[in-house]
Design a protein around this motif. Structure first.
Motif, short mmCIF file in Angstrom:
data_model
loop_
_atom_site.label_atom_id
_atom_site.label_comp_id
_atom_site.label_asym_id
_atom_site.label_seq_id
_atom_site.Cartn_x
_atom_site.Cartn_y
_atom_site.Cartn_z
N LEU A 168 0.84 -1.20 0.00
CA LEU A 168 0.00 0.00 0.00
C LEU A 168 0.88 1.25 0.00
O LEU A 168 1.91 1.30 0.68
N GLY A 169 0.44 2.23 -0.75
CA GLY A 169 1.19 3.50 -0.79
C GLY A 169 0.53 4.47 -1.74
O GLY A 169 -0.57 4.25 -2.24
N ARG A 170 1.24 5.55 -1.99
CA ARG A 170 0.74 6.61 -2.88
C ARG A 170 1.63 6.69 -4.11
O ARG A 170 2.86 6.62 -4.01
N VAL A 171 0.99 6.84 -5.27
CA VAL A 171 1.75 7.06 -6.50
C VAL A 171 2.27 8.49 -6.46
O VAL A 171 1.49 9.45 -6.52
N LEU A 172 3.58 8.64 -6.31
CA LEU A 172 4.17 9.96 -6.16
C LEU A 172 4.42 10.65 -7.51
O LEU A 172 4.41 11.87 -7.60
N ALA A 173 4.65 9.84 -8.56
CA ALA A 173 4.89 10.41 -9.89
C ALA A 173 4.58 9.36 -10.93
O ALA A 173 4.62 8.15 -10.67
N GLY A 174 4.24 9.83 -12.15
CA GLY A 174 3.94 8.91 -13.24
C GLY A 174 2.65 8.15 -12.98
O GLY A 174 1.71 8.67 -12.38
N GLU A 175 2.61 6.92 -13.46
CA GLU A 175 1.44 6.07 -13.24
C GLU A 175 1.87 4.62 -13.17
O GLU A 175 2.97 4.26 -13.63
N ILE A 176 1.02 3.79 -12.59
CA ILE A 176 1.27 2.35 -12.55
C ILE A 176 0.06 1.65 -13.14
O ILE A 176 -1.08 2.11 -12.98
N ALA A 177 0.30 0.52 -13.82
CA ALA A 177 -0.77 -0.17 -14.51
C ALA A 177 -0.57 -1.67 -14.41
O ALA A 177 0.56 -2.17 -14.22
N ILE A 178 -1.67 -2.40 -14.54
CA ILE A 178 -1.61 -3.87 -14.49
C ILE A 178 -0.82 -4.40 -15.68
O ILE A 178 -0.94 -3.90 -16.80
N GLY A 179 0.00 -5.43 -15.43
CA GLY A 179 0.73 -6.11 -16.49
C GLY A 179 1.97 -5.40 -16.97
O GLY A 179 2.69 -5.92 -17.83
N GLN A 180 2.27 -4.22 -16.43
CA GLN A 180 3.46 -3.49 -16.85
C GLN A 180 4.68 -3.93 -16.04
O GLN A 180 4.56 -4.37 -14.89
N ASN A 181 5.84 -3.79 -16.64
CA ASN A 181 7.10 -4.14 -15.96
C ASN A 181 7.69 -2.89 -15.32
O ASN A 181 7.72 -1.82 -15.94
N TYR A 182 8.16 -3.06 -14.08
CA TYR A 182 8.77 -1.95 -13.35
C TYR A 182 10.04 -2.46 -12.67
O TYR A 182 10.35 -3.65 -12.71
N LEU A 207 12.00 -2.75 -8.99
CA LEU A 207 11.84 -2.70 -7.54
C LEU A 207 13.19 -2.32 -6.92
O LEU A 207 14.16 -3.07 -7.05
N CYS A 208 13.24 -1.15 -6.27
CA CYS A 208 14.48 -0.67 -5.66
C CYS A 208 14.45 -1.03 -4.18
O CYS A 208 13.58 -0.56 -3.43
N THR A 209 15.39 -1.85 -3.75
CA THR A 209 15.46 -2.35 -2.37
C THR A 209 16.72 -1.80 -1.70
O THR A 209 17.56 -1.17 -2.36
N PRO A 210 16.90 -2.03 -0.40
CA PRO A 210 18.07 -1.46 0.29
C PRO A 210 19.42 -1.93 -0.24
O PRO A 210 20.42 -1.24 -0.06
N ASP A 211 19.48 -3.08 -0.91
CA ASP A 211 20.78 -3.55 -1.41
C ASP A 211 21.26 -2.77 -2.62
O ASP A 211 22.41 -2.94 -3.07
N GLY A 212 20.40 -1.90 -3.18
CA GLY A 212 20.84 -1.02 -4.26
C GLY A 212 20.73 -1.59 -5.65
O GLY A 212 21.01 -0.91 -6.62
N THR A 213 20.32 -2.86 -5.78
CA THR A 213 20.22 -3.49 -7.10
C THR A 213 18.77 -3.56 -7.54
O THR A 213 17.97 -4.28 -6.91
N PRO A 214 18.35 -2.81 -8.57
CA PRO A 214 16.95 -2.87 -9.02
C PRO A 214 16.61 -4.27 -9.56
O PRO A 214 17.41 -4.91 -10.25
N LYS A 215 15.40 -4.72 -9.23
CA LYS A 215 14.92 -6.02 -9.70
C LYS A 215 13.71 -5.80 -10.60
O LYS A 215 12.84 -4.98 -10.29
N SER A 216 13.66 -6.53 -11.70
CA SER A 216 12.54 -6.39 -12.63
C SER A 216 11.31 -7.09 -12.06
O SER A 216 11.38 -8.23 -11.59
N ILE A 217 10.16 -6.40 -12.07
CA ILE A 217 8.92 -6.95 -11.52
C ILE A 217 7.77 -6.66 -12.46
O ILE A 217 7.86 -5.79 -13.33
N ARG A 218 6.68 -7.40 -12.31
CA ARG A 218 5.45 -7.15 -13.07
C ARG A 218 4.28 -7.12 -12.07
O ARG A 218 4.16 -8.01 -11.23
#
Length: 628
Positions: A247-261, A263-274
């Motif tokens: 849960l959270g707020r979309v701070l910028a842009g938009e998010i949509a179902i089925g799109q790839n984004y 995920l930025c975690t504390p280890d600093g390595t972005p992971k591809s997610i859908r």
């Protein structure tokens, strides 16, 4: 302009907005949090807003305080977890977040304030602003949020509306509110009746004045076109069908179902997610959405490994927002596996591995908790914001089928420039005038200092004390006893102070069972004059179990299972009639407050017992003042 939001995520969004397009505010959405002290009517007001917005059918059966969905919340009448709802007023969608009113759950409040643009400050028309009000309002003002002041319960016979409004202005000034924030609109409400007015001389029949204030005085979310996606996780939930929800707020842009984004975690390595699902709210019901744009508060699914504070960003331009900053814990307890002779008889989860896994899972969901290993594999140290937060965690685990034992709470200290610092609390006490001397004496031995004394009103006085957190551990029970149940105390964390030295704790010892068996009326009758009993007749006990509070210092080992010796000789007189005083049954919080360093609280799904850390009498270290 309104004071700049101090949360780093908001600052990042504005900085990027300047590079792309002029930011503007959405006029079709309002994101608002309702903040208040415990029992000032916050959840009741949300109930009225939901009913008057037309969310529920005319014939729909709706529970009272519908936002308090947790069983413990309903029992205690307080909000523990922040919850989202959404209503429509005209063409404007109002996203409302109901926040906890107790400072022990401040971690929920701090995360919530990062999602909203304005707050409704709800204050009781009689009690006025209390410590938790100060805590939450300070966080809101620091974040630059626009406030609406709502003075509730104006129908109370002891309401003092004008004095409370003056106190609120004084509180805003003390907290360094900006000039814009000081120009807050004031709405007078009776949440139970579902009415609101801007003028006390006019009676209204609904909450229209409050709806108008929300739409007219609070700004919409600030958005800019052309920015890459940014969504920070502020809370976690779980759904049996779609899995973990972020849960959270979309701070910028938009998010949509089925799109790839990314995920930025504390280890600093972005992971591809859908993303598999995106949900919004209609009243209390989650509704599926195809997409959400900047300013919307939503829940997303499809990422099992996501944690609070993680950022969902554009896959081509991933950027991690700064982690959420939460105030550090101040109280710690040792949680361990149940080592009593009856371990495993009652609970479903009894091993140290299960207890540890449950606590680690809680720390991932609630970032205001920290879990650390100790020198024993069977025990972990859990630190939180207060005794109540830890007690709620223990009660939740108990209802889930866990068995465990916990130690006396202790404070989390800091070291600065070679000096040990301990947490300090502001205690606001409301008592009848005749108990001022008693309460002052109680807090003096606990290193408390009176900082303010309000003039008597209706026979009651309001006192303010600065007290080390150590001094308030176990204080509540003696406070209620000495004020004959008429005293009210509220506390709030107030920074750190140099270590105050040794402090008086419980002066009375414990009565401890010296053998296993079941208590008998005969034994209880002859022991009740020695102190206060915690058990009644027929209660199973074991060696080392505490069965009462001794009337003197030191501990007393007793035979609580003794039976009257019977003979075949007829007595000349009559037997002494056995009349037992009702026992003092300790609840979980009472037991945690009562125990000392050498005692533990044993918690199982059906029982709460107090016991000695070392059960066997022969191996238990004796206190210097022990009585035999």
């Amino acid at each position: 302009m309104r004071a700049a939001r101090s949360f780093a995520s908001g600052a990042c969004v504005r900085a990027h907005a300047e590079e792309h397009a002029e930011p503007h505010r959405r006029e079709d959405v309002r994101n608002v949090a309702i903040i208040a002290h415990v029992d000032h009517g916050k959840t009741t007001l949300v109930d009225a807003l939901l009913h008057q917005s037309g969310i529920f059918r005319a014939n729909q059966n709706v529970a009272e305080r519908v936002m308090d969905s947790n069983a413990i919340e309903r029992e205690r009448g307080l909000t523990i977890l922040a919850k989202n709802t959404s209503i429509t007023y005209g063409d404007i969608r109002i996203n409302i977040v109901d926040t906890p009113g107790h400072a022990d759950f401040g971690g929920e409040v701090e995360r919530t304030l990062a999602m909203v643009d304005g707050v409704i400050l709800l204050v009781d028309a009689s009690e006025g602003p209390l410590p938790q009000t100060r805590f939450v309002l300070r966080k809101a003002l620091e974040a630059g949020l626009a406030p609406i002041v709502c003075i509730n319960k104006i129908d109370r016979p002891d309401a003092r509306v004008s004095e409370v409004l003056d106190e609120i202005y004084g509180l805003f000034i003390d907290l360094d509110a900006s000039e814009e924030q000081l120009e807050f609109p004031v709405v007078y409400t009776n949440a139970k009746a579902g009415t609101a007015t801007r003028d006390l001389a006019r009676e209204e029949s609904d909450l229209g004045a409050l709806f108008e204030a929300i739409v007219g005085a609070l700004p919409g979310p600030e958005v800019s076109s052309g920015l890459p996606t940014l969504f920070q996780v502020n809370n976690l939930s779980y759904d049996d069908y779609v899995g973990r929800l972020a849960l959270g707020r979309v701070l910028a842009g938009e998010i949509a179902i089925g799109q790839n984004y990314a995920l930025c975690t504390p280890d600093g390595t972005p992971k591809s997610i859908r993303l598999s699902h995106v949900f919004g709210w209609n009243g209390l019901t989650r509704i599926p959405l195809e997409r959400a744009q900047a300013g919307d508060i939503v829940a997303v699914a499809g990422i099992e490994e996501i944690q609070i504070g993680d950022t969902i960003a554009d896959r081509e331009r991933p950027q991690a927002l700064p982690r959420l900053r939460i105030d550090e814990p101040t109280i710690a307890m040792i949680f361990g596996v149940n080592t009593s002779p009856w371990s495993g008889k009652d609970g479903q989860y009894v091993t140290s591995r299960k207890v540890r896994e449950r606590l680690l899972a809680e720390s991932r969901r609630n970032v205001s908790l920290s879990v650390e290993d100790t020198d024993s594999p069977d025990r972990v140290r859990v630190a939180g914001r207060g005794e109540l937060q830890l007690a709620i965690l223990i009660e939740t685990m108990r209802r889930e089928g866990y068995e465990l034992e916990v130690s006396k709470p202790d404070v989390v200290t800091r070291e600065r420039d070679g000096q040990i610092l301990e947490p300090l609390e502001l205690a606001v006490i409301d008592i009848p005038e005749e108990y001022v001397g008693v309460v002052s004496q109680l807090l003096a031995v606990r290193k408390g200092t009176m900082t303010h004394m309000g003039p008597p009103a209706s026979g009651r006085v309001r006192l303010e004390f600065s007290v080390p957190s150590r001094g308030l551990i176990g204080f509540r029970s003696s406070f209620l006893t000495d004020t004959r149940g008429t005293g009210i105390i509220n506390t709030i964390f107030d920074g750190y102070t140099p270590w105050a030295g040794d402090m008086q704790r419980r002066t009375n010892g414990a009565m401890v069972s010296d053998r296993a068996g079941s208590t008998t009326p005969y034994a209880l009758f002859h022991l009740q004059e020695r102190g206060t009993l915690f058990v009644g007749p027929g209660t199973p006990v074991y060696e080392g179990m505490v069965i009462g509070e001794y009337s003197r210092a030191g501990d007393l080992d007793v035979n609580i299972v003794r039976e009257k010796k019977l003979t075949n000789i007829r007595a000349a007189g009559h037997d002494e009639a056995i009349r037992l005083t009702p026992p003092r049954i300790l609840g979980l919080e009472d037991a945690i407050d009562w125990i000392d360093d050498d005692e533990r609280v044993e918690v199982t799904p059906s029982s709460i017992r107090v016991r000695k850390r070392v059960l066997a009498q022969a191996f238990r270290p004796k206190r210097k003042t022990s009585q035999t």
